[in-house]
Motif scaffolding. Sequence first.
Motif, PDB file in Angstrom:
ATOM      1  N   ALA A 245      58.344  40.153  38.431  1.00  0.00           N
ATOM      2  CA  ALA A 245      58.170  38.726  38.691  1.00  0.00           C
ATOM      3  C   ALA A 245      57.230  38.483  39.866  1.00  0.00           C
ATOM      4  N   GLY A 246      57.341  39.303  40.915  1.00  0.00           N
ATOM      5  CA  GLY A 246      56.447  39.154  42.058  1.00  0.00           C
ATOM      6  C   GLY A 246      55.002  39.451  41.700  1.00  0.00           C
ATOM      7  N   ASP A 247      54.788  40.448  40.848  1.00  0.00           N
ATOM      8  CA  ASP A 247      53.433  40.774  40.403  1.00  0.00           C
ATOM      9  C   ASP A 247      52.859  39.650  39.546  1.00  0.00           C
ATOM     10  N   ALA A 248      53.699  39.074  38.694  1.00  0.00           N
ATOM     11  CA  ALA A 248      53.248  37.955  37.869  1.00  0.00           C
ATOM     12  C   ALA A 248      52.855  36.767  38.738  1.00  0.00           C
ATOM     13  N   PHE A 249      53.636  36.513  39.779  1.00  0.00           N
ATOM     14  CA  PHE A 249      53.329  35.438  40.723  1.00  0.00           C
ATOM     15  C   PHE A 249      51.971  35.686  41.374  1.00  0.00           C
ATOM     16  N   ALA A 250      51.781  36.899  41.913  1.00  0.00           N
ATOM     17  CA  ALA A 250      50.545  37.215  42.629  1.00  0.00           C
ATOM     18  C   ALA A 250      49.329  37.126  41.719  1.00  0.00           C
ATOM     19  N   GLY A 251      49.425  37.727  40.533  1.00  0.00           N
ATOM     20  CA  GLY A 251      48.287  37.720  39.624  1.00  0.00           C
ATOM     21  C   GLY A 251      47.920  36.331  39.153  1.00  0.00           C
ATOM     22  N   THR A 252      48.924  35.533  38.831  1.00  0.00           N
ATOM     23  CA  THR A 252      48.657  34.171  38.373  1.00  0.00           C
ATOM     24  C   THR A 252      48.077  33.314  39.489  1.00  0.00           C
ATOM     25  N   LEU A 253      48.587  33.492  40.700  1.00  0.00           N
ATOM     26  CA  LEU A 253      48.049  32.761  41.851  1.00  0.00           C
ATOM     27  C   LEU A 253      46.564  33.074  42.020  1.00  0.00           C
ATOM     28  N   ALA A 254      46.217  34.361  42.004  1.00  0.00           N
ATOM     29  CA  ALA A 254      44.825  34.762  42.186  1.00  0.00           C
ATOM     30  C   ALA A 254      43.941  34.202  41.080  1.00  0.00           C
ATOM     31  N   ALA A 255      44.417  34.256  39.843  1.00  0.00           N
ATOM     32  CA  ALA A 255      43.612  33.768  38.718  1.00  0.00           C
ATOM     33  C   ALA A 255      43.338  32.278  38.835  1.00  0.00           C
ATOM     34  N   ASN A 256      44.337  31.517  39.232  1.00  0.00           N
ATOM     35  CA  ASN A 256      44.138  30.073  39.348  1.00  0.00           C
ATOM     36  C   ASN A 256      43.232  29.710  40.513  1.00  0.00           C
ATOM     37  N   LEU A 257      43.317  30.450  41.606  1.00  0.00           N
ATOM     38  CA  LEU A 257      42.368  30.243  42.698  1.00  0.00           C
ATOM     39  C   LEU A 257      40.961  30.627  42.253  1.00  0.00           C
ATOM     40  N   ASP A 258      40.864  31.716  41.515  1.00  0.00           N
ATOM     41  CA  ASP A 258      39.578  32.169  40.987  1.00  0.00           C
ATOM     42  C   ASP A 258      38.950  31.104  40.088  1.00  0.00           C
TER      43      ASP A 258
END
Length: 307
Positions: A245-258
């Motif tokens: 869940a933490g990895d999903a949070f981090a990856g999704t956060l980065a993608a949306n900022l990207d």
Amino acid sequence: MITVFGSINLDIVMPVDTLPEPGETVLGHDYLMIPGGKGANQACATALAGSQTHMFGQVGDDGFATEALRLLDENGVDLSGVVHGEHPTGCATIWVDASGENEIVVASGANMQVNARDVPDSALTKDHYLLLQMEIDPKQNWALIERAHARGTKTMLSVAPAGIVPENILEKVDILLFNELEGQAVARNVGMDEPTPTRLPRAMSERYDLTCILTMGGAGALCCGPDGAWSVPALPISPVDSTGAGDAFAGTLAANLDQGRPIDEALRWAAVTSGITCRTKGSQNTIPSKDDVARELDQLPAIKKLA
């Protein structure tokens, strides 16, 4: 563009009624073999969230490697930066109890051979986000962060699992993520008078001029940075398995900022993705698509802007 530098594992997930105490044997009924590793999980999440993603890591020349890379390949992650080396593919055994809590043991294998030199300068530009975690040799993380910072690449470090982050590296990271235990380890190492966990993101942000995010499971997350501070609620769910869940949070956060979303909106997408991930047993296989997340955005309570 997202560059992910980190671990690739094959996860063996064992559901149990209760997690074992030291010296105790607990019987389970079945097990799942699922692609995992914090680096690979984050790469899968960024790709599913709609960002072009390039994975850099290492697997073995063995039967586990094909399965460990399967979901990354299926979701369009560029795997040309994955080295097939002499050491065995990393493997994690994950025990998950009836409430969704877990205990994890990782055999690092090929992950400890990952080298920053394998990442070319073309993957470290001002248009890239670089995502890193703590399941590889930390010296390789620090070497790559130094290069990325010098080239203007935006960097996101997940301090998971808990570890020491040198002060000179904190000064070069743009986004720092940790849970309460991980945050305390970082604070102790830099001699910070340990504030309460909920005050740590602001203290870190002010001291190192970065965006700091504290994840708190079912209690949501706190984010403090140059653009402001927010309290992020968790998606209301009945958790089955919090692995990944933490990895999903981090990856999704980065993608949306990207993709140009402001950080409060990116946090919203990340929180919903993380919550959906907890509804199903597994790790990388439970990360939802961008469309699935979009359908549940209105189920998340409002994010609160903090003073």
